[in-house]
Motif scaffolding. Structure first.
Motif, PDB file in Angstrom:
ATOM      1  N   GLU A   4       0.818  -1.215   0.000  1.00  0.00           N
ATOM      2  CA  GLU A   4       0.000   0.000   0.000  1.00  0.00           C
ATOM      3  C   GLU A   4       0.849   1.261   0.000  1.00  0.00           C
ATOM      4  O   GLU A   4       0.441   2.291  -0.532  1.00  0.00           O
ATOM      5  CB  GLU A   4      -0.918   0.026   1.229  1.00  0.00           C
ATOM      6  N   LYS A   5       2.024   1.202   0.596  1.00  0.00           N
ATOM      7  CA  LYS A   5       2.890   2.375   0.723  1.00  0.00           C
ATOM      8  C   LYS A   5       3.915   2.482  -0.402  1.00  0.00           C
ATOM      9  O   LYS A   5       4.756   3.373  -0.383  1.00  0.00           O
ATOM     10  CB  LYS A   5       3.593   2.341   2.069  1.00  0.00           C
ATOM     11  N   LEU A   6       3.854   1.596  -1.359  1.00  0.00           N
ATOM     12  CA  LEU A   6       4.788   1.586  -2.486  1.00  0.00           C
ATOM     13  C   LEU A   6       4.651   2.863  -3.303  1.00  0.00           C
ATOM     14  O   LEU A   6       3.538   3.280  -3.634  1.00  0.00           O
ATOM     15  CB  LEU A   6       4.459   0.372  -3.356  1.00  0.00           C
ATOM     16  N   GLN A   7       5.778   3.495  -3.597  1.00  0.00           N
ATOM     17  CA  GLN A   7       5.792   4.715  -4.409  1.00  0.00           C
ATOM     18  C   GLN A   7       6.291   4.367  -5.814  1.00  0.00           C
ATOM     19  O   GLN A   7       7.150   3.500  -5.965  1.00  0.00           O
ATOM     20  CB  GLN A   7       6.734   5.752  -3.788  1.00  0.00           C
ATOM     21  N   PRO A   8       5.769   5.029  -6.850  1.00  0.00           N
ATOM     22  CA  PRO A   8       6.219   4.745  -8.216  1.00  0.00           C
ATOM     23  C   PRO A   8       7.726   4.948  -8.375  1.00  0.00           C
ATOM     24  O   PRO A   8       8.310   5.847  -7.771  1.00  0.00           O
ATOM     25  CB  PRO A   8       5.447   5.762  -9.065  1.00  0.00           C
ATOM     26  N   ALA A   9       8.330   4.117  -9.192  1.00  0.00           N
ATOM     27  CA  ALA A   9       9.762   4.209  -9.461  1.00  0.00           C
ATOM     28  C   ALA A   9      10.054   5.427 -10.331  1.00  0.00           C
ATOM     29  O   ALA A   9       9.159   5.999 -10.962  1.00  0.00           O
ATOM     30  CB  ALA A   9      10.238   2.933 -10.161  1.00  0.00           C
ATOM     31  N   ASN A  10      11.303   5.774 -10.392  1.00  0.00           N
ATOM     32  CA  ASN A  10      11.778   6.856 -11.241  1.00  0.00           C
ATOM     33  C   ASN A  10      11.373   6.586 -12.696  1.00  0.00           C
ATOM     34  O   ASN A  10      11.595   5.484 -13.203  1.00  0.00           O
ATOM     35  CB  ASN A  10      13.310   6.920 -11.113  1.00  0.00           C
ATOM     36  N   PRO A  11      10.777   7.569 -13.379  1.00  0.00           N
ATOM     37  CA  PRO A  11      10.349   7.365 -14.772  1.00  0.00           C
ATOM     38  C   PRO A  11      11.472   6.876 -15.697  1.00  0.00           C
ATOM     39  O   PRO A  11      11.220   6.127 -16.634  1.00  0.00           O
ATOM     40  CB  PRO A  11       9.857   8.747 -15.203  1.00  0.00           C
ATOM     41  N   ARG A  12      12.698   7.269 -15.415  1.00  0.00           N
ATOM     42  CA  ARG A  12      13.840   6.807 -16.220  1.00  0.00           C
ATOM     43  C   ARG A  12      14.009   5.295 -16.096  1.00  0.00           C
ATOM     44  O   ARG A  12      14.269   4.603 -17.075  1.00  0.00           O
ATOM     45  CB  ARG A  12      15.090   7.554 -15.753  1.00  0.00           C
ATOM     46  N   ASP A  13      13.833   4.753 -14.874  1.00  0.00           N
ATOM     47  CA  ASP A  13      13.942   3.308 -14.661  1.00  0.00           C
ATOM     48  C   ASP A  13      12.779   2.570 -15.329  1.00  0.00           C
ATOM     49  O   ASP A  13      12.951   1.482 -15.877  1.00  0.00           O
ATOM     50  CB  ASP A  13      13.946   2.982 -13.163  1.00  0.00           C
ATOM     51  N   VAL A  14      11.611   3.170 -15.287  1.00  0.00           N
ATOM     52  CA  VAL A  14      10.405   2.563 -15.855  1.00  0.00           C
ATOM     53  C   VAL A  14      10.475   2.520 -17.371  1.00  0.00           C
ATOM     54  O   VAL A  14      10.087   1.529 -17.997  1.00  0.00           O
ATOM     55  CB  VAL A  14       9.142   3.332 -15.383  1.00  0.00           C
ATOM     56  N   SER A  15      10.995   3.570 -17.988  1.00  0.00           N
ATOM     57  CA  SER A  15      10.987   3.668 -19.452  1.00  0.00           C
ATOM     58  C   SER A  15      11.788   2.552 -20.124  1.00  0.00           C
ATOM     59  O   SER A  15      11.466   2.144 -21.240  1.00  0.00           O
ATOM     60  CB  SER A  15      11.503   5.032 -19.903  1.00  0.00           C
ATOM     61  N   VAL A  16      12.801   2.030 -19.440  1.00  0.00           N
ATOM     62  CA  VAL A  16      13.604   0.937 -19.996  1.00  0.00           C
ATOM     63  C   VAL A  16      12.752  -0.325 -20.181  1.00  0.00           C
ATOM     64  O   VAL A  16      12.946  -1.088 -21.112  1.00  0.00           O
ATOM     65  CB  VAL A  16      14.806   0.638 -19.068  1.00  0.00           C
ATOM     66  N   TYR A  17      11.781  -0.514 -19.283  1.00  0.00           N
ATOM     67  CA  TYR A  17      10.928  -1.705 -19.314  1.00  0.00           C
ATOM     68  C   TYR A  17       9.653  -1.517 -20.135  1.00  0.00           C
ATOM     69  O   TYR A  17       9.020  -2.501 -20.527  1.00  0.00           O
ATOM     70  CB  TYR A  17      10.542  -2.104 -17.884  1.00  0.00           C
ATOM     71  N   ALA A  18       9.249  -0.276 -20.376  1.00  0.00           N
ATOM     72  CA  ALA A  18       7.956   0.020 -21.016  1.00  0.00           C
ATOM     73  C   ALA A  18       7.693  -0.732 -22.319  1.00  0.00           C
ATOM     74  O   ALA A  18       6.568  -1.193 -22.542  1.00  0.00           O
ATOM     75  CB  ALA A  18       7.801   1.524 -21.222  1.00  0.00           C
ATOM     76  N   PRO A  19       8.678  -0.925 -23.207  1.00  0.00           N
ATOM     77  CA  PRO A  19       8.386  -1.629 -24.473  1.00  0.00           C
ATOM     78  C   PRO A  19       7.905  -3.081 -24.295  1.00  0.00           C
ATOM     79  O   PRO A  19       7.331  -3.650 -25.213  1.00  0.00           O
ATOM     80  CB  PRO A  19       9.726  -1.601 -25.217  1.00  0.00           C
ATOM     81  N   TYR A  20       8.111  -3.657 -23.128  1.00  0.00           N
ATOM     82  CA  TYR A  20       7.739  -5.054 -22.894  1.00  0.00           C
ATOM     83  C   TYR A  20       6.280  -5.241 -22.488  1.00  0.00           C
ATOM     84  O   TYR A  20       5.809  -6.374 -22.389  1.00  0.00           O
ATOM     85  CB  TYR A  20       8.643  -5.668 -21.816  1.00  0.00           C
ATOM     86  N   TYR A  21       5.563  -4.147 -22.230  1.00  0.00           N
ATOM     87  CA  TYR A  21       4.213  -4.250 -21.677  1.00  0.00           C
ATOM     88  C   TYR A  21       3.252  -3.326 -22.414  1.00  0.00           C
ATOM     89  O   TYR A  21       3.647  -2.292 -22.925  1.00  0.00           O
ATOM     90  CB  TYR A  21       4.212  -3.884 -20.180  1.00  0.00           C
ATOM     91  N   GLN A  22       1.980  -3.714 -22.413  1.00  0.00           N
ATOM     92  CA  GLN A  22       0.941  -2.893 -23.016  1.00  0.00           C
ATOM     93  C   GLN A  22      -0.204  -2.704 -22.031  1.00  0.00           C
ATOM     94  O   GLN A  22      -0.358  -3.474 -21.088  1.00  0.00           O
ATOM     95  CB  GLN A  22       0.373  -3.566 -24.283  1.00  0.00           C
ATOM     96  N   GLY A  23      -1.018  -1.700 -22.305  1.00  0.00           N
ATOM     97  CA  GLY A  23      -2.278  -1.488 -21.606  1.00  0.00           C
ATOM     98  C   GLY A  23      -2.174  -1.400 -20.104  1.00  0.00           C
ATOM     99  O   GLY A  23      -1.374  -0.655 -19.547  1.00  0.00           O
ATOM    100  N   ARG A  24      -3.009  -2.189 -19.462  1.00  0.00           N
ATOM    101  CA  ARG A  24      -3.128  -2.190 -18.008  1.00  0.00           C
ATOM    102  C   ARG A  24      -1.800  -2.527 -17.328  1.00  0.00           C
ATOM    103  O   ARG A  24      -1.463  -1.974 -16.288  1.00  0.00           O
ATOM    104  CB  ARG A  24      -4.213  -3.216 -17.669  1.00  0.00           C
ATOM    105  N   LYS A  25      -1.036  -3.433 -17.924  1.00  0.00           N
ATOM    106  CA  LYS A  25       0.254  -3.797 -17.332  1.00  0.00           C
ATOM    107  C   LYS A  25       1.226  -2.633 -17.383  1.00  0.00           C
ATOM    108  O   LYS A  25       1.970  -2.402 -16.441  1.00  0.00           O
ATOM    109  CB  LYS A  25       0.837  -5.020 -18.037  1.00  0.00           C
ATOM    110  N   ARG A  26       1.210  -1.879 -18.477  1.00  0.00           N
ATOM    111  CA  ARG A  26       2.115  -0.733 -18.581  1.00  0.00           C
ATOM    112  C   ARG A  26       1.767   0.318 -17.527  1.00  0.00           C
ATOM    113  O   ARG A  26       2.652   0.950 -16.965  1.00  0.00           O
ATOM    114  CB  ARG A  26       2.082  -0.125 -19.974  1.00  0.00           C
ATOM    115  N   SER A  27       0.483   0.502 -17.258  1.00  0.00           N
ATOM    116  CA  SER A  27       0.100   1.510 -16.254  1.00  0.00           C
ATOM    117  C   SER A  27       0.517   1.083 -14.844  1.00  0.00           C
ATOM    118  O   SER A  27       0.722   1.928 -13.976  1.00  0.00           O
ATOM    119  CB  SER A  27      -1.398   1.798 -16.319  1.00  0.00           C
TER     120      SER A  27
END
Length: 124
Positions: A4-27
């Motif tokens: 519940e207390k998890l904070q979103p990761a740095n967008p730079r770290d997230v962008s490296v993984y983004a091409p692997y996921y679509q839709g709900r998983k990407r969000s």
């Protein structure tokens, strides 16, 4: 720290993984990467017709999606109930996304059935 207390990761770290996921998983990816970067998860596995079994999962951390993650799980604090699985980081993060979805629905930290099948090598 609870999910519940998890904070979103740095967008730079997230962008490296983004091409692997679509839709709900990407969000869900910013929270999943944050969970991945913690390197551990405490939860419990629901057993049909029985009590839940607590577990601790730990894994190594790398910033590259194609690197390998080795995840170790120990159930009920018992060394005899320890299991290990290795997979690509992007695949493991996909399982962590499922953990977040399960938590959102059931308020319990647990992996998906597909993860346990892989952990126990039931599909090999």
């Amino acid at each position: 720290m609870s999910l519940e207390k998890l904070q979103p990761a740095n967008p730079r770290d997230v962008s490296v993984y983004a091409p692997y996921y679509q839709g709900r998983k990407r969000s869900a990816l910013p929270l999943a990467i944050s969970l991945y970067q913690r390197g551990n998860l405490e939860g419990s596995r629901k057993i049909e017709g029985g009590e839940s079994i607590p577990f601790v999962a730990t894994w190594n951390i790398s910033s590259l999606p194609a690197d390998l993650t080795r995840c170790r799980m120990q159930f009920d604090g018992n060394a005899d109930l320890s299991y290990e699985v290795t997979m690509a980081n992007f695949e493991f993060v996909d399982f962590l996304i499922e953990v977040l979805f399960i938590f959102k629905g059931a308020r319990i930290a647990d992996f998906s059935q597909a993860f346990y099948r892989k952990l126990l090598r039931l599909d090999d």
